[in-house]
Design a protein around this motif. Structure first.
Motif, mmCIF file in Angstrom:
data_model
loop_
_atom_site.group_PDB
_atom_site.id
_atom_site.type_symbol
_atom_site.label_atom_id
_atom_site.label_comp_id
_atom_site.label_asym_id
_atom_site.label_seq_id
_atom_site.Cartn_x
_atom_site.Cartn_y
_atom_site.Cartn_z
ATOM 1 N N ASP A 1 -13.846 3.929 -13.010
ATOM 2 C CA ASP A 1 -12.553 4.604 -13.136
ATOM 3 C C ASP A 1 -11.863 4.736 -11.778
ATOM 4 O O ASP A 1 -10.655 4.545 -11.670
ATOM 5 C CB ASP A 1 -12.714 5.985 -13.780
ATOM 6 N N LEU A 2 -12.635 5.050 -10.750
ATOM 7 C CA LEU A 2 -12.074 5.150 -9.409
ATOM 8 C C LEU A 2 -11.514 3.804 -8.962
ATOM 9 O O LEU A 2 -10.386 3.705 -8.473
ATOM 10 C CB LEU A 2 -13.123 5.641 -8.409
ATOM 11 N N GLU A 3 -12.306 2.760 -9.157
ATOM 12 C CA GLU A 3 -11.862 1.417 -8.771
ATOM 13 C C GLU A 3 -10.585 1.030 -9.512
ATOM 14 O O GLU A 3 -9.645 0.499 -8.905
ATOM 15 C CB GLU A 3 -12.969 0.398 -9.056
ATOM 16 N N ASN A 4 -10.512 1.326 -10.804
ATOM 17 C CA ASN A 4 -9.315 0.997 -11.583
ATOM 18 C C ASN A 4 -8.086 1.744 -11.072
ATOM 19 O O ASN A 4 -6.997 1.172 -10.999
ATOM 20 C CB ASN A 4 -9.539 1.286 -13.065
ATOM 21 N N LYS A 5 -8.252 3.007 -10.708
ATOM 22 C CA LYS A 5 -7.131 3.773 -10.155
ATOM 23 C C LYS A 5 -6.649 3.156 -8.844
ATOM 24 O O LYS A 5 -5.453 3.045 -8.602
ATOM 25 C CB LYS A 5 -7.537 5.234 -9.915
ATOM 26 N N LEU A 6 -7.597 2.753 -8.003
ATOM 27 C CA LEU A 6 -7.232 2.172 -6.706
ATOM 28 C C LEU A 6 -6.576 0.806 -6.868
ATOM 29 O O LEU A 6 -5.635 0.474 -6.129
ATOM 30 C CB LEU A 6 -8.462 2.088 -5.809
ATOM 31 N N ILE A 7 -7.025 0.023 -7.827
ATOM 32 C CA ILE A 7 -6.398 -1.281 -8.095
ATOM 33 C C ILE A 7 -4.950 -1.076 -8.542
ATOM 34 O O ILE A 7 -4.041 -1.766 -8.080
ATOM 35 C CB ILE A 7 -7.203 -2.069 -9.152
ATOM 36 N N LYS A 8 -4.729 -0.091 -9.417
ATOM 37 C CA LYS A 8 -3.363 0.194 -9.890
ATOM 38 C C LYS A 8 -2.451 0.642 -8.747
ATOM 39 O O LYS A 8 -1.241 0.463 -8.808
ATOM 40 C CB LYS A 8 -3.385 1.261 -10.986
ATOM 41 N N LEU A 9 -3.053 1.225 -7.708
ATOM 42 C CA LEU A 9 -2.274 1.650 -6.550
ATOM 43 C C LEU A 9 -2.017 0.504 -5.573
ATOM 44 O O LEU A 9 -1.326 0.679 -4.568
ATOM 45 C CB LEU A 9 -2.975 2.805 -5.833
ATOM 46 N N GLY A 10 -2.582 -0.667 -5.852
ATOM 47 C CA GLY A 10 -2.289 -1.851 -5.055
ATOM 48 C C GLY A 10 -3.287 -2.173 -3.959
ATOM 49 O O GLY A 10 -3.027 -3.050 -3.131
ATOM 50 N N TYR A 11 -4.407 -1.484 -3.930
ATOM 51 C CA TYR A 11 -5.414 -1.803 -2.920
ATOM 52 C C TYR A 11 -6.168 -3.065 -3.320
ATOM 53 O O TYR A 11 -6.368 -3.334 -4.500
ATOM 54 C CB TYR A 11 -6.390 -0.630 -2.730
ATOM 55 N N THR A 12 -6.582 -3.827 -2.316
ATOM 56 C CA THR A 12 -7.319 -5.067 -2.580
ATOM 57 C C THR A 12 -8.788 -4.740 -2.860
ATOM 58 O O THR A 12 -9.272 -3.649 -2.521
ATOM 59 C CB THR A 12 -7.252 -6.019 -1.372
ATOM 60 N N ASP A 13 -9.485 -5.700 -3.434
ATOM 61 C CA ASP A 13 -10.916 -5.519 -3.699
ATOM 62 C C ASP A 13 -11.675 -5.226 -2.412
ATOM 63 O O ASP A 13 -12.563 -4.370 -2.376
ATOM 64 C CB ASP A 13 -11.509 -6.760 -4.380
ATOM 65 N N GLU A 14 -11.334 -5.934 -1.349
ATOM 66 C CA GLU A 14 -12.009 -5.734 -0.061
ATOM 67 C C GLU A 14 -11.758 -4.324 0.480
ATOM 68 O O GLU A 14 -12.681 -3.658 0.967
ATOM 69 C CB GLU A 14 -11.528 -6.777 0.950
ATOM 70 N N GLU A 15 -10.515 -3.868 0.402
ATOM 71 C CA GLU A 15 -10.189 -2.523 0.877
ATOM 72 C C GLU A 15 -10.932 -1.468 0.062
ATOM 73 O O GLU A 15 -11.480 -0.510 0.625
ATOM 74 C CB GLU A 15 -8.680 -2.277 0.789
ATOM 75 N N ILE A 16 -10.964 -1.662 -1.240
ATOM 76 C CA ILE A 16 -11.651 -0.713 -2.125
ATOM 77 C C ILE A 16 -13.138 -0.679 -1.810
ATOM 78 O O ILE A 16 -13.723 0.394 -1.633
ATOM 79 C CB ILE A 16 -11.400 -1.056 -3.605
ATOM 80 N N GLU A 17 -13.748 -1.852 -1.717
ATOM 81 C CA GLU A 17 -15.188 -1.922 -1.445
ATOM 82 C C GLU A 17 -15.529 -1.243 -0.115
ATOM 83 O O GLU A 17 -16.461 -0.445 -0.037
ATOM 84 C CB GLU A 17 -15.650 -3.377 -1.437
ATOM 85 N N THR A 18 -14.758 -1.548 0.912
ATOM 86 C CA THR A 18 -15.011 -0.969 2.232
ATOM 87 C C THR A 18 -14.801 0.542 2.215
ATOM 88 O O THR A 18 -15.621 1.296 2.746
ATOM 89 C CB THR A 18 -14.093 -1.623 3.285
ATOM 90 N N ALA A 19 -13.720 0.990 1.603
ATOM 91 C CA ALA A 19 -13.415 2.420 1.573
ATOM 92 C C ALA A 19 -14.431 3.199 0.736
ATOM 93 O O ALA A 19 -14.857 4.286 1.123
ATOM 94 C CB ALA A 19 -11.998 2.647 1.048
ATOM 95 N N VAL A 20 -14.835 2.645 -0.394
ATOM 96 C CA VAL A 20 -15.828 3.329 -1.238
ATOM 97 C C VAL A 20 -17.151 3.465 -0.488
ATOM 98 O O VAL A 20 -17.772 4.533 -0.496
ATOM 99 C CB VAL A 20 -16.011 2.612 -2.597
ATOM 100 N N LYS A 21 -17.564 2.391 0.186
ATOM 101 C CA LYS A 21 -18.803 2.467 0.983
ATOM 102 C C LYS A 21 -18.685 3.518 2.073
ATOM 103 O O LYS A 21 -19.628 4.251 2.345
ATOM 104 C CB LYS A 21 -19.138 1.109 1.598
ATOM 105 N N GLY A 22 -17.532 3.609 2.684
ATOM 106 C CA GLY A 22 -17.325 4.566 3.761
ATOM 107 C C GLY A 22 -17.136 5.998 3.303
ATOM 108 O O GLY A 22 -17.218 6.929 4.095
#
Length: 181
Positions: free
Chosen positions: A69-90
Protein backbone atom coordinates in the motif's frame (compact mmCIF):
# COMPACT_ATOMS: atom_id res chain seq x y z
CA UNK A 1 13.54 30.48 -16.34
CA UNK A 2 10.49 31.85 -14.56
CA UNK A 3 9.10 28.34 -14.16
CA UNK A 4 12.21 27.32 -12.23
CA UNK A 5 11.78 30.36 -9.97
CA UNK A 6 8.22 29.19 -9.33
CA UNK A 7 9.47 25.65 -8.58
CA UNK A 8 11.95 27.11 -6.12
CA UNK A 9 9.20 29.14 -4.45
CA UNK A 10 6.88 26.14 -4.25
CA UNK A 11 9.59 24.00 -2.65
CA UNK A 12 10.72 26.57 -0.05
CA UNK A 13 10.66 25.74 3.65
CA UNK A 14 8.95 22.60 4.84
CA UNK A 15 6.82 22.24 1.72
CA UNK A 16 7.59 18.69 0.57
CA UNK A 17 5.89 18.00 -2.72
CA UNK A 18 5.95 14.94 -4.91
CA UNK A 19 6.49 15.13 -8.66
CA UNK A 20 2.74 14.85 -9.24
CA UNK A 21 1.91 17.51 -6.66
CA UNK A 22 4.54 19.90 -8.07
CA UNK A 23 3.33 19.30 -11.62
CA UNK A 24 -0.30 19.91 -10.59
CA UNK A 25 0.60 23.17 -8.85
CA UNK A 26 2.51 24.40 -11.89
CA UNK A 27 -0.46 23.54 -14.12
CA UNK A 28 -2.78 25.41 -11.71
CA UNK A 29 -0.44 28.39 -12.06
CA UNK A 30 -1.09 28.32 -15.81
CA UNK A 31 2.06 26.67 -17.09
CA UNK A 32 1.57 24.45 -20.13
CA UNK A 33 1.83 20.71 -19.61
CA UNK A 34 5.17 20.44 -21.45
CA UNK A 35 6.68 23.33 -19.49
CA UNK A 36 5.45 21.98 -16.14
CA UNK A 37 6.72 18.49 -16.97
CA UNK A 38 10.11 19.83 -18.08
CA UNK A 39 10.42 21.91 -14.91
CA UNK A 40 9.59 18.96 -12.65
CA UNK A 41 12.05 16.62 -14.35
CA UNK A 42 14.85 19.19 -14.54
CA UNK A 43 14.50 20.82 -11.15
CA UNK A 44 17.37 20.24 -8.75
CA UNK A 45 15.34 18.28 -6.26
CA UNK A 46 16.63 15.29 -4.35
CA UNK A 47 13.50 13.21 -4.91
CA UNK A 48 14.78 10.45 -2.63
CA UNK A 49 14.83 12.87 0.33
CA UNK A 50 11.36 14.10 -0.61
CA UNK A 51 10.18 10.50 -0.94
CA UNK A 52 11.61 9.67 2.48
CA UNK A 53 9.76 12.62 3.98
CA UNK A 54 6.53 11.55 2.27
CA UNK A 55 6.98 8.05 3.71
CA UNK A 56 7.29 9.54 7.20
CA UNK A 57 4.15 11.61 6.64
CA UNK A 58 2.18 8.64 5.30
CA UNK A 59 3.27 6.39 8.18
CA UNK A 60 2.16 9.05 10.69
CA UNK A 61 -1.22 9.50 8.97
CA UNK A 62 -2.11 5.83 8.53
CA UNK A 63 -3.44 3.35 11.07
CA UNK A 64 -0.98 0.72 9.90
CA UNK A 65 0.06 0.39 6.28
CA UNK A 66 1.43 -2.54 4.31
CA UNK A 67 4.56 -2.23 2.19
CA UNK A 68 2.46 -2.75 -0.96
CA UNK A 69 0.00 0.00 0.00
CA UNK A 70 2.85 2.38 0.80
CA UNK A 71 4.56 1.63 -2.51
CA UNK A 72 1.30 2.18 -4.41
CA UNK A 73 0.77 5.56 -2.74
CA UNK A 74 4.32 6.62 -3.62
CA UNK A 75 3.94 5.48 -7.24
CA UNK A 76 0.75 7.55 -7.54
CA UNK A 77 2.73 10.54 -6.27
CA UNK A 78 5.18 10.09 -9.15
CA UNK A 79 8.20 8.62 -7.41
CA UNK A 80 10.31 6.16 -9.39
CA UNK A 81 10.87 2.56 -8.34
CA UNK A 82 14.50 3.37 -7.53
CA UNK A 83 13.54 6.36 -5.37
CA UNK A 84 10.91 4.32 -3.54
CA UNK A 85 13.25 1.39 -2.93
CA UNK A 86 16.04 3.64 -1.65
CA UNK A 87 13.74 5.73 0.54
CA UNK A 88 11.94 2.72 2.02
CA UNK A 89 15.27 1.10 2.90
CA UNK A 90 16.41 4.35 4.49
CA UNK A 91 13.23 4.80 6.48
CA UNK A 92 13.70 1.74 8.71
CA UNK A 93 9.97 1.02 8.80
CA UNK A 94 9.00 -1.63 11.31
CA UNK A 95 6.31 -3.53 9.42
CA UNK A 96 5.38 -5.44 12.58
CA UNK A 97 4.51 -2.15 14.25
CA UNK A 98 2.46 -1.21 11.19
CA UNK A 99 0.58 -4.51 11.49
CA UNK A 100 0.01 -3.83 15.18
CA UNK A 101 -1.35 -0.34 14.43
CA UNK A 102 -3.73 -1.84 11.85
CA UNK A 103 -4.80 -4.61 14.24
CA UNK A 104 -5.66 -2.03 16.90
CA UNK A 105 -7.65 -0.01 14.37
CA UNK A 106 -9.54 -3.10 13.22
CA UNK A 107 -10.32 -4.01 16.82
CA UNK A 108 -11.45 -0.45 17.52
CA UNK A 109 -13.81 -0.64 14.53
CA UNK A 110 -15.21 -4.04 15.54
CA UNK A 111 -15.24 -4.78 19.23
CA UNK A 112 -16.09 -8.48 19.02
CA UNK A 113 -13.43 -9.83 16.69
CA UNK A 114 -12.01 -13.28 17.23
CA UNK A 115 -8.31 -13.98 17.13
CA UNK A 116 -8.64 -15.99 13.92
CA UNK A 117 -10.78 -13.27 12.28
CA UNK A 118 -8.10 -10.70 13.08
CA UNK A 119 -5.34 -12.96 11.74
CA UNK A 120 -7.28 -13.54 8.52
CA UNK A 121 -8.01 -9.83 8.11
CA UNK A 122 -4.37 -8.81 8.59
CA UNK A 123 -3.20 -11.46 6.12
CA UNK A 124 -5.85 -10.39 3.61
CA UNK A 125 -4.73 -6.76 3.92
CA UNK A 126 -1.22 -7.90 2.99
CA UNK A 127 0.81 -8.29 6.16
CA UNK A 128 3.23 -11.21 6.34
CA UNK A 129 3.16 -14.09 8.80
CA UNK A 130 5.74 -12.60 11.20
CA UNK A 131 4.05 -9.19 11.22
CA UNK A 132 0.66 -10.78 11.92
CA UNK A 133 2.09 -12.89 14.74
CA UNK A 134 3.62 -9.78 16.31
CA UNK A 135 0.35 -7.85 16.02
CA UNK A 136 -1.65 -10.67 17.60
CA UNK A 137 0.88 -11.07 20.41
CA UNK A 138 1.05 -7.38 21.32
CA UNK A 139 -2.41 -5.98 20.51
CA UNK A 140 -3.40 -6.36 24.16
CA UNK A 141 -6.75 -7.99 23.49
CA UNK A 142 -8.73 -9.88 26.07
CA UNK A 143 -9.91 -12.66 23.75
CA UNK A 144 -12.29 -13.96 26.42
CA UNK A 145 -13.82 -10.49 26.60
CA UNK A 146 -14.10 -10.45 22.81
CA UNK A 147 -15.92 -13.78 22.96
CA UNK A 148 -18.32 -12.42 25.58
CA UNK A 149 -19.11 -9.45 23.36
CA UNK A 150 -19.78 -11.81 20.47
CA UNK A 151 -22.01 -13.96 22.68
CA UNK A 152 -24.07 -10.89 23.50
CA UNK A 153 -24.31 -9.99 19.80
CA UNK A 154 -25.41 -13.52 18.97
CA UNK A 155 -27.99 -13.59 21.74
CA UNK A 156 -29.34 -10.21 20.62
CA UNK A 157 -29.51 -11.10 16.91
CA UNK A 158 -29.73 -14.87 16.45
CA UNK A 159 -32.11 -17.62 17.40
CA UNK A 160 -30.00 -19.72 19.73
CA UNK A 161 -31.78 -22.60 21.39
CA UNK A 162 -29.02 -24.29 23.31
CA UNK A 163 -25.52 -23.93 24.69
CA UNK A 164 -24.33 -26.20 21.89
CA UNK A 165 -25.90 -23.90 19.25
CA UNK A 166 -24.17 -20.92 20.84
CA UNK A 167 -20.82 -22.74 20.92
CA UNK A 168 -21.22 -23.75 17.26
CA UNK A 169 -21.93 -20.14 16.26
CA UNK A 170 -18.89 -18.94 18.19
CA UNK A 171 -16.71 -21.60 16.56
CA UNK A 172 -18.00 -20.54 13.13
CA UNK A 173 -16.90 -16.98 13.93
CA UNK A 174 -13.38 -18.16 14.83
CA UNK A 175 -13.58 -18.26 18.60
CA UNK A 176 -11.85 -21.28 20.10
CA UNK A 177 -13.32 -23.51 22.74
CA UNK A 178 -10.67 -23.96 25.41
CA UNK A 179 -12.45 -27.10 26.60
CA UNK A 180 -11.61 -28.70 23.22
CA UNK A 181 -7.87 -28.20 23.74
Amino acid sequence: KSVFKRVSTLLKGDNVLSRVELFDLLREDGYQEKVASYAVENSEVDWIIYCLTKITNIIEEEDGITSDDLENKLIKLGYTDEEIETAVKGSNIDWSVEALKRAKKLLEDNDSTSRSELIDELKEIGFGKEEVEYAIEYCGVDWYGQAMLRVQEILDNEDVFSRKDLMNLLNEKGFENKADK
